[in-house]
Design a protein around this motif. Sequence first.
Motif, PDB file in Angstrom:
ATOM      1  N   GLY B  63       0.770  -1.239   0.000  1.00  0.00           N
ATOM      2  CA  GLY B  63       0.000   0.000   0.000  1.00  0.00           C
ATOM      3  C   GLY B  63       0.798   1.284   0.000  1.00  0.00           C
ATOM      4  N   VAL B  64       0.235   2.271  -0.689  1.00  0.00           N
ATOM      5  CA  VAL B  64       0.779   3.630  -0.674  1.00  0.00           C
ATOM      6  C   VAL B  64      -0.225   4.487   0.088  1.00  0.00           C
ATOM      7  N   THR B  65       0.193   5.078   1.185  1.00  0.00           N
ATOM      8  CA  THR B  65      -0.724   5.882   1.996  1.00  0.00           C
ATOM      9  C   THR B  65      -0.125   7.247   2.280  1.00  0.00           C
ATOM     10  N   ARG B  66      -0.980   8.196   2.630  1.00  0.00           N
ATOM     11  CA  ARG B  66      -0.523   9.524   3.009  1.00  0.00           C
ATOM     12  C   ARG B  66      -0.447   9.599   4.526  1.00  0.00           C
ATOM     13  N   THR B  67       0.557  10.277   5.018  1.00  0.00           N
ATOM     14  CA  THR B  67       0.655  10.496   6.459  1.00  0.00           C
ATOM     15  C   THR B  67      -0.145  11.737   6.830  1.00  0.00           C
ATOM     16  N   ASP B  68      -0.410  11.886   8.138  1.00  0.00           N
ATOM     17  CA  ASP B  68      -1.169  13.060   8.595  1.00  0.00           C
ATOM     18  C   ASP B  68      -0.446  14.347   8.234  1.00  0.00           C
ATOM     19  N   ALA B  69       0.876  14.300   8.231  1.00  0.00           N
ATOM     20  CA  ALA B  69       1.659  15.509   7.930  1.00  0.00           C
ATOM     21  C   ALA B  69       1.644  15.843   6.439  1.00  0.00           C
ATOM     22  N   GLY B  70       1.070  14.948   5.628  1.00  0.00           N
ATOM     23  CA  GLY B  70       1.027  15.207   4.191  1.00  0.00           C
ATOM     24  C   GLY B  70       2.141  14.530   3.424  1.00  0.00           C
ATOM     25  N   GLY B  71       2.886  13.653   4.105  1.00  0.00           N
ATOM     26  CA  GLY B  71       3.927  12.882   3.425  1.00  0.00           C
ATOM     27  C   GLY B  71       3.358  11.571   2.899  1.00  0.00           C
ATOM     28  N   TRP B  72       4.238  10.629   2.609  1.00  0.00           N
ATOM     29  CA  TRP B  72       3.806   9.352   2.053  1.00  0.00           C
ATOM     30  C   TRP B  72       4.450   8.186   2.782  1.00  0.00           C
ATOM     31  N   ARG B  73       3.741   7.070   2.755  1.00  0.00           N
ATOM     32  CA  ARG B  73       4.351   5.808   3.154  1.00  0.00           C
ATOM     33  C   ARG B  73       4.185   4.856   1.983  1.00  0.00           C
ATOM     34  N   ILE B  74       5.290   4.264   1.578  1.00  0.00           N
ATOM     35  CA  ILE B  74       5.250   3.272   0.510  1.00  0.00           C
ATOM     36  C   ILE B  74       5.649   1.945   1.110  1.00  0.00           C
ATOM     37  N   GLY B  75       4.706   1.011   1.144  1.00  0.00           N
ATOM     38  CA  GLY B  75       4.961  -0.268   1.797  1.00  0.00           C
ATOM     39  C   GLY B  75       5.974  -1.117   1.037  1.00  0.00           C
ATOM     40  N   ALA B  76       6.556  -2.074   1.752  1.00  0.00           N
ATOM     41  CA  ALA B  76       7.622  -2.902   1.175  1.00  0.00           C
ATOM     42  C   ALA B  76       7.154  -3.732  -0.002  1.00  0.00           C
ATOM     43  N   LEU B  77       5.862  -4.024  -0.080  1.00  0.00           N
ATOM     44  CA  LEU B  77       5.375  -4.872  -1.167  1.00  0.00           C
ATOM     45  C   LEU B  77       4.901  -4.088  -2.384  1.00  0.00           C
ATOM     46  N   VAL B  78       4.990  -2.767  -2.333  1.00  0.00           N
ATOM     47  CA  VAL B  78       4.503  -1.972  -3.466  1.00  0.00           C
ATOM     48  C   VAL B  78       5.395  -2.209  -4.678  1.00  0.00           C
ATOM     49  N   THR B  79       4.760  -2.641  -5.764  1.00  0.00           N
ATOM     50  CA  THR B  79       5.535  -2.968  -6.958  1.00  0.00           C
ATOM     51  C   THR B  79       5.834  -1.718  -7.783  1.00  0.00           C
ATOM     52  N   LEU B  80       6.788  -1.859  -8.686  1.00  0.00           N
ATOM     53  CA  LEU B  80       7.121  -0.757  -9.586  1.00  0.00           C
ATOM     54  C   LEU B  80       5.917  -0.436 -10.473  1.00  0.00           C
ATOM     55  N   ASP B  81       5.193  -1.484 -10.865  1.00  0.00           N
ATOM     56  CA  ASP B  81       3.996  -1.287 -11.674  1.00  0.00           C
ATOM     57  C   ASP B  81       2.965  -0.476 -10.904  1.00  0.00           C
ATOM     58  N   ALA B  82       2.812  -0.778  -9.616  1.00  0.00           N
ATOM     59  CA  ALA B  82       1.858  -0.036  -8.794  1.00  0.00           C
ATOM     60  C   ALA B  82       2.270   1.423  -8.668  1.00  0.00           C
ATOM     61  N   VAL B  83       3.574   1.675  -8.517  1.00  0.00           N
ATOM     62  CA  VAL B  83       4.061   3.054  -8.438  1.00  0.00           C
ATOM     63  C   VAL B  83       3.711   3.794  -9.725  1.00  0.00           C
ATOM     64  N   ALA B  84       3.884   3.121 -10.854  1.00  0.00           N
ATOM     65  CA  ALA B  84       3.607   3.779 -12.136  1.00  0.00           C
ATOM     66  C   ALA B  84       2.124   4.074 -12.304  1.00  0.00           C
ATOM     67  N   ARG B  85       1.259   3.274 -11.662  1.00  0.00           N
ATOM     68  CA  ARG B  85      -0.178   3.427 -11.872  1.00  0.00           C
ATOM     69  C   ARG B  85      -0.876   4.268 -10.810  1.00  0.00           C
ATOM     70  N   THR B  86      -0.217   4.494  -9.676  1.00  0.00           N
ATOM     71  CA  THR B  86      -0.907   5.186  -8.576  1.00  0.00           C
ATOM     72  C   THR B  86      -1.073   6.657  -8.903  1.00  0.00           C
ATOM     73  N   ALA B  87      -2.341   7.087  -8.942  1.00  0.00           N
ATOM     74  CA  ALA B  87      -2.642   8.452  -9.374  1.00  0.00           C
ATOM     75  C   ALA B  87      -1.967   9.493  -8.495  1.00  0.00           C
ATOM     76  N   ASP B  88      -1.974   9.256  -7.196  1.00  0.00           N
ATOM     77  CA  ASP B  88      -1.386  10.208  -6.265  1.00  0.00           C
ATOM     78  C   ASP B  88       0.100  10.425  -6.563  1.00  0.00           C
ATOM     79  N   ILE B  89       0.789   9.341  -6.884  1.00  0.00           N
ATOM     80  CA  ILE B  89       2.222   9.443  -7.169  1.00  0.00           C
ATOM     81  C   ILE B  89       2.432  10.156  -8.494  1.00  0.00           C
ATOM     82  N   ARG B  90       1.603   9.843  -9.446  1.00  0.00           N
ATOM     83  CA  ARG B  90       1.724  10.483 -10.756  1.00  0.00           C
ATOM     84  C   ARG B  90       1.596  11.994 -10.648  1.00  0.00           C
ATOM     85  N   MET B  91       0.709  12.410  -9.745  1.00  0.00           N
ATOM     86  CA  MET B  91       0.473  13.855  -9.582  1.00  0.00           C
ATOM     87  C   MET B  91       1.602  14.541  -8.846  1.00  0.00           C
TER      88      MET B  91
END
Lengths: 169, 287
Positions: B63-91
């Motif tokens: 999972g890719v989640t936002r922290t309360d401070a407005g940062g991000w957490r990218i979990g250890a299982l997040v794939t490169l494909d998921a990074v490429a597709r996640t709208a939040d990351i793209r933005m």
Amino acid sequence: MATMLSVHLVVNGEACARVVPVHRTLADFLRRDLALTGTKVGCDTGDCGACTVLLDGKPVASCIVLAVEADGRTVQTVEGLAGGADLHLLQQAFVECGAIQCGYCTPGMLMAAAGLLNENTTPTDLDIRDALAGNLCRCTGYLRIVEAVRRAARGGGADRSAAVVREDT
Amino acid sequence: MRRLRPFEYFKPDTLDEALELAREWAGRARLFAGGTDLLVALKRRRSAADALIDLKGVRSLDGVTRTDAGGWRIGALVTLDAVARTADIRMSLAMLRAAALAIGHPQVRTRATVVGNLCNASPSADMAPGLLALDARLRVARCGAARTVPLTEFFVGPFKTILEPDEIVTGIELPPIAAHTAGHYAWTPKITAVDETLVGAAAVVSIADGGYVREARIALGSVGPVPSRARKAEEFLSGRRADRRLFREAAAIAAAETQPRRRAEYRRELTRVLLERSLTEALEAAG
């Protein structure tokens, strides 16, 4: 903890269960345990794409996936493309466009292309090339393969003159 | 054909189980998720393992989640494909999407993970420069303890990290991105079957009123034993008016700091060119 495990998976729409050594790759499992030899092994290290199958609909290099990693998942191989019909649209397009020479890269190309068309029914040429970036071909020079995928995406070709490959690819 | 040597295989369901296994088998087991580096290394006999610990059953690591401070957490299982597709990351983190797409090819990216790319610790790891420039930190767990490691301290040598044999990286933490800040990753590949990156240059630029560089963070890959920040160039840029000439000078400073082992002259030149490009693109995107 195990060195042998039973795996349950759906392959080309059919449920199957086998006991496998944990160090057997999915490619070896498909070919040896299920006698589905359509999937080829080329480099055996995940670079050439000849072993590409769809795992839960996404393309993977089955030579670097363990069979046990497919437990509980669905796998689609080239044998499952046509789904009982004579040939899938992609396969028909490959034949019509002269996109097959030795044929060794073909199953992998077809599965990578199938993965693309499953989620993008109107791919641009760049989309097609990106989707096939993990599939090497030593024979054709790729142009006819891209043409075939383009043709299949359009629903197949009414026009049977597959000889001409457009220069703008 | 390259046969894998037999090994034990574990697939824990929880992080605690995974940590217990990592402790019990420390030094004899390898952790894996995507396996795109590990299985190849095992096949080529560059690595050996008595056991493999498959982390894909520990769903809390995804999972890719936002922290309360407005940062991000990218979990250890997040794939490169998921990074490429996640709208939040793209933005907001387009640079990371670009880095993910630089790696391998679609079949690899379906399986390979961001954390895996970092833990493999190749000097040319494409996810490293962007994450270094974003001041990433890694969450690292072991039985009964956890720590946070700045990514700048994570790599200790080619294919060597600061991790102890019983530790598992559970995720990446990114601080929030300030206003008028953007990043860019530019790279060029070696021309080989694997298309490993020859030089990678990431830049994150924060612009203050009047067009002055409030802060610049630069990280380079494949020009030294580990991916690292180009501190001299960063200091040079701070507080100066951002323009092409400034970036050209900064890129030259960074290039001079590099320690490429092979094709050094060419790599320094590429660093100069690619970093100037990254800084320029980052400035443009920072608006």
